[in-house]
Design a protein around this motif. Structure first.
Motif, mmCIF file in Angstrom:
data_model
loop_
_atom_site.group_PDB
_atom_site.id
_atom_site.type_symbol
_atom_site.label_atom_id
_atom_site.label_comp_id
_atom_site.label_asym_id
_atom_site.label_seq_id
_atom_site.Cartn_x
_atom_site.Cartn_y
_atom_site.Cartn_z
ATOM 1 N N ARG A 183 0.846 -1.195 0.000
ATOM 2 C CA ARG A 183 0.000 0.000 0.000
ATOM 3 C C ARG A 183 0.885 1.250 0.000
ATOM 4 N NH1 ARG A 183 -5.326 1.586 1.778
ATOM 5 N NH2 ARG A 183 -5.865 -0.524 2.456
ATOM 6 N N VAL A 184 0.468 2.243 -0.770
ATOM 7 C CA VAL A 184 1.159 3.527 -0.763
ATOM 8 C C VAL A 184 1.015 4.158 0.618
ATOM 9 C CG1 VAL A 184 1.114 5.880 -1.690
ATOM 10 C CG2 VAL A 184 0.897 3.946 -3.234
ATOM 11 N N GLU A 185 2.088 4.706 1.142
ATOM 12 C CA GLU A 185 2.059 5.321 2.466
ATOM 13 C C GLU A 185 1.460 6.723 2.404
ATOM 14 O OE1 GLU A 185 5.669 5.328 4.648
ATOM 15 O OE2 GLU A 185 6.044 3.182 4.394
ATOM 16 N N THR A 186 0.469 6.985 3.250
ATOM 17 C CA THR A 186 -0.099 8.329 3.354
ATOM 18 C C THR A 186 0.599 9.077 4.481
ATOM 19 O OG1 THR A 186 -1.840 7.553 4.851
ATOM 20 C CG2 THR A 186 -2.339 7.566 2.494
ATOM 21 N N CYS A 187 0.491 10.393 4.458
ATOM 22 C CA CYS A 187 1.234 11.197 5.426
ATOM 23 C C CYS A 187 0.677 11.101 6.840
ATOM 24 C CB CYS A 187 1.303 12.653 4.971
ATOM 25 S SG CYS A 187 -0.306 13.451 4.762
ATOM 26 N N ASP A 188 -0.618 10.760 6.984
ATOM 27 C CA ASP A 188 -1.213 10.690 8.318
ATOM 28 C C ASP A 188 -1.672 9.289 8.715
ATOM 29 O OD1 ASP A 188 -3.361 10.365 6.659
ATOM 30 O OD2 ASP A 188 -4.532 12.051 7.434
ATOM 31 N N GLY A 189 -1.404 8.316 7.863
ATOM 32 C CA GLY A 189 -1.780 6.943 8.186
ATOM 33 C C GLY A 189 -3.202 6.587 7.842
ATOM 34 N N SER A 190 -4.026 7.556 7.478
ATOM 35 C CA SER A 190 -5.413 7.286 7.095
ATOM 36 C C SER A 190 -5.448 6.666 5.705
ATOM 37 C CB SER A 190 -6.218 8.586 7.092
ATOM 38 O OG SER A 190 -7.489 8.390 6.506
ATOM 39 N N VAL A 191 -6.419 5.767 5.488
ATOM 40 C CA VAL A 191 -6.515 5.130 4.171
ATOM 41 C C VAL A 191 -6.937 6.127 3.096
ATOM 42 C CG1 VAL A 191 -6.993 2.848 5.112
ATOM 43 C CG2 VAL A 191 -8.905 4.381 4.575
ATOM 44 N N ARG A 192 -7.462 7.282 3.509
ATOM 45 C CA ARG A 192 -7.839 8.323 2.557
ATOM 46 C C ARG A 192 -6.921 9.551 2.672
ATOM 47 N NH1 ARG A 192 -13.354 7.639 0.459
ATOM 48 N NH2 ARG A 192 -14.212 5.749 1.396
ATOM 49 N N GLY A 193 -5.769 9.355 3.280
ATOM 50 C CA GLY A 193 -4.874 10.472 3.519
ATOM 51 C C GLY A 193 -4.136 10.943 2.273
ATOM 52 N N PHE A 194 -3.564 12.131 2.379
ATOM 53 C CA PHE A 194 -2.758 12.711 1.311
ATOM 54 C C PHE A 194 -1.440 11.962 1.230
ATOM 55 C CE2 PHE A 194 0.066 16.000 -0.481
ATOM 56 C CZ PHE A 194 -0.704 16.429 -1.556
ATOM 57 N N VAL A 195 -0.951 11.730 0.010
ATOM 58 C CA VAL A 195 0.311 11.016 -0.193
ATOM 59 C C VAL A 195 1.400 12.024 -0.528
ATOM 60 C CG1 VAL A 195 1.549 9.312 -1.572
ATOM 61 C CG2 VAL A 195 -0.842 8.907 -0.948
ATOM 62 N N LYS A 196 2.378 12.140 0.357
ATOM 63 C CA LYS A 196 3.529 13.009 0.121
ATOM 64 C C LYS A 196 4.539 12.260 -0.744
ATOM 65 C CE LYS A 196 4.360 16.450 2.180
ATOM 66 N NZ LYS A 196 4.201 17.880 1.804
ATOM 67 N N TRP A 197 5.437 13.018 -1.341
ATOM 68 C CA TRP A 197 6.399 12.396 -2.257
ATOM 69 C C TRP A 197 7.260 11.359 -1.550
ATOM 70 C CZ3 TRP A 197 11.535 12.508 -1.264
ATOM 71 C CH2 TRP A 197 12.064 13.552 -0.493
ATOM 72 N N GLU A 198 7.552 11.580 -0.264
ATOM 73 C CA GLU A 198 8.383 10.619 0.464
ATOM 74 C C GLU A 198 7.712 9.248 0.555
ATOM 75 O OE1 GLU A 198 9.180 14.696 2.433
ATOM 76 O OE2 GLU A 198 7.468 13.595 1.604
ATOM 77 N N GLY A 199 6.385 9.264 0.775
ATOM 78 C CA GLY A 199 5.654 8.005 0.867
ATOM 79 C C GLY A 199 5.622 7.264 -0.444
ATOM 80 N N LEU A 200 5.428 7.991 -1.545
ATOM 81 C CA LEU A 200 5.413 7.358 -2.856
ATOM 82 C C LEU A 200 6.790 6.837 -3.229
ATOM 83 C CD1 LEU A 200 4.038 6.572 -5.456
ATOM 84 C CD2 LEU A 200 4.408 8.884 -6.313
ATOM 85 N N GLU A 201 7.818 7.626 -2.968
ATOM 86 C CA GLU A 201 9.182 7.190 -3.282
ATOM 87 C C GLU A 201 9.517 5.877 -2.572
ATOM 88 O OE1 GLU A 201 13.826 8.689 -2.735
ATOM 89 O OE2 GLU A 201 12.252 9.367 -1.369
ATOM 90 N N LYS A 202 9.238 5.832 -1.283
ATOM 91 C CA LYS A 202 9.545 4.641 -0.488
ATOM 92 C C LYS A 202 8.745 3.435 -0.961
ATOM 93 C CE LYS A 202 9.380 2.925 4.278
ATOM 94 N NZ LYS A 202 9.018 3.276 5.695
ATOM 95 N N SER A 203 7.447 3.620 -1.192
ATOM 96 C CA SER A 203 6.568 2.512 -1.573
ATOM 97 C C SER A 203 6.919 1.970 -2.954
ATOM 98 C CB SER A 203 5.103 2.967 -1.548
ATOM 99 O OG SER A 203 4.737 3.481 -0.297
#
Length: 382
Positions: free
Chosen positions: A311-331
């Protein structure tokens, strides 16, 4: 003799998903013409209509025709959604975790559900009064949930898919599309590609698009990204900076052809039902980024139940949260290069084989379809 009448619709041409409810409601204006057309085809042994066309049940009942509802949801999703009704009517916060007695290993939140299941006062559904539910799935994929659903609820769910495994094989064309030529080049260079598509309905904000671009650039993964023309931002230098490893496409693409290409080793997906099934059949692991409808539950199945993706990592852990570039890069890096990605790739190859075998003669979906035909034939003879 069995005569089938199929009726469905899609939302590809809707300019915004905010128009979905009024669009679905206006389809009832077709009912007089629909009734006339149905009567002219008599005798019809049974009919399959989209679950978003509930008024077709009345049309079927008038002519004593069994109506089967086609619902894009999996039995996994349906088995979680229906028992969740009472809990979702309480004052749970959107991200507060809860479990169901029959599935204690699965943790859910209100944010995993969309209308009508998310509503605190859900409306009655015509599907429950139909003769059956046609599901684009296969028994091996979700056997626990098929058995549970058919034991607890009505009508019976018939898993007769995956449909994409029984459609005509991909045709060879005189001229390959530019995106396939690009994938060919990547394959010749021995490079693995992440395919990215969010479906025809998802709407991404300019802020989210910006984060996606930064994350892709920093991840260094090779990617083919299908975007809507309406969100194809003015070139800010991104295309030029990633030109040797990334391609953005705004035209219609053949998703099955892309997923079956030898260079594609990952799929960043909104987890629409068809996309999940096509990815399984192509044996490509998924990086789940659900947006709406049943996609959040599909993502739960992909990541937590059958473990064929991350799963793509969201910035706040919510399944509907905003995805920051760091989360997408890592995932993205983990799916394409990491150990979790390797494990998901092994899993999806095994499940992909089961999907293909399910629709072959003697397979589970083949047998289920035979049982359905036999039941309808017996009913017709009576």
């Amino acid at each position: 003799m069995l005569v089938l009448f199929w009726c469905s619709f899609d939302t590809d041409k809707l300019p915004s998903m905010s128009l979905f409810v009024p669009f679905a409601s206006t389809t009832k204006s077709m009912k007089p013409d629909f009734d006339q057309a149905l009567a002219s085809l008599s005798p019809v042994t049974f009919m399959i209509t989209d679950s978003f066309l509930p008024w077709t049940l009345d049309s079927a009942n008038k002519l004593s025709i069994p109506r089967f509802a086609f619902n894009g949801m999996t039995t996994f999703s349906l088995s979680l959604a229906r028992p969740s009704h009472d809990l979702l009517r309480t004052e749970l916060s959107d991200d507060e975790m809860f479990t169901l007695p029959d599935f204690p290993w699965i943790k859910l939140t209100r944010n995993d559900f969309d209308s009508p299941f998310r509503e605190r006062k859900p409306k009655a559904m015509a599907t429950s009064k139909s003769s059956g539910l046609i599901v684009n799935s296969f028994y091996e994929l979700e056997s626990v949930y098929v058995d549970y659903f058919n034991c607890k609820f009505s009508p019976k769910a018939w898993c007769v898919g995956p449909f994409c495994a029984v459609t005509a094989p991909l045709q060879q064309r005189l001229e390959k599309p530019s995106y396939i030529k690009w994938l060919d080049e990547m394959l010749e260079q021995g490079k693995q590609v992440l395919y990215m598509a969010f479906g025809t309905q998802a709407e991404l904000s300019p802020e989210q698009l910006k984060e996606i671009k930064i994350g892709l650039e920093k991840s260094q993964v090779n990617f083919l990204w299908v975007v809507k023309k309406s969100i194809d931002e003015v070139d800010d230098g991104f295309k030029n900076r990633v030109k040797n490893r990334g391609l953005m496409v705004t035209e219609w693409v053949d998703q099955r052809e892309i997923l079956s290409h030898g260079s594609v080793e990952g799929f960043l997906s909104h987890c629409g039902r068809n996309s999940v099934v096509e990815s399984i059949c192509a044996k490509v692991p998924i990086l789940a980024w659900p947006m709406m409808a049943d996609q959040h539950l599909n993502a739960r199945m992909v990541v937590e139940e059958i473990k064929i993706g991350l799963r793509v990592e969201t910035c706040d852990g919510s399944v509907r949260g905003f995805v920051k570039w760091e989360g997408l890069e890592k995932s993205a890096k983990e799916l394409m290069e990491g150990e979790k990605g390797k494990e998901a790739r092994k899993k999806v190859k095994k499940i992909g084989e089961a999907a293909i075998n399910a629709v072959k003669e003697g397979g589970s979906s083949w047998q289920t379809l035979n049982e359905l035909i036999h039941e309808l034939t017996e009913r017709e003879s009576v």
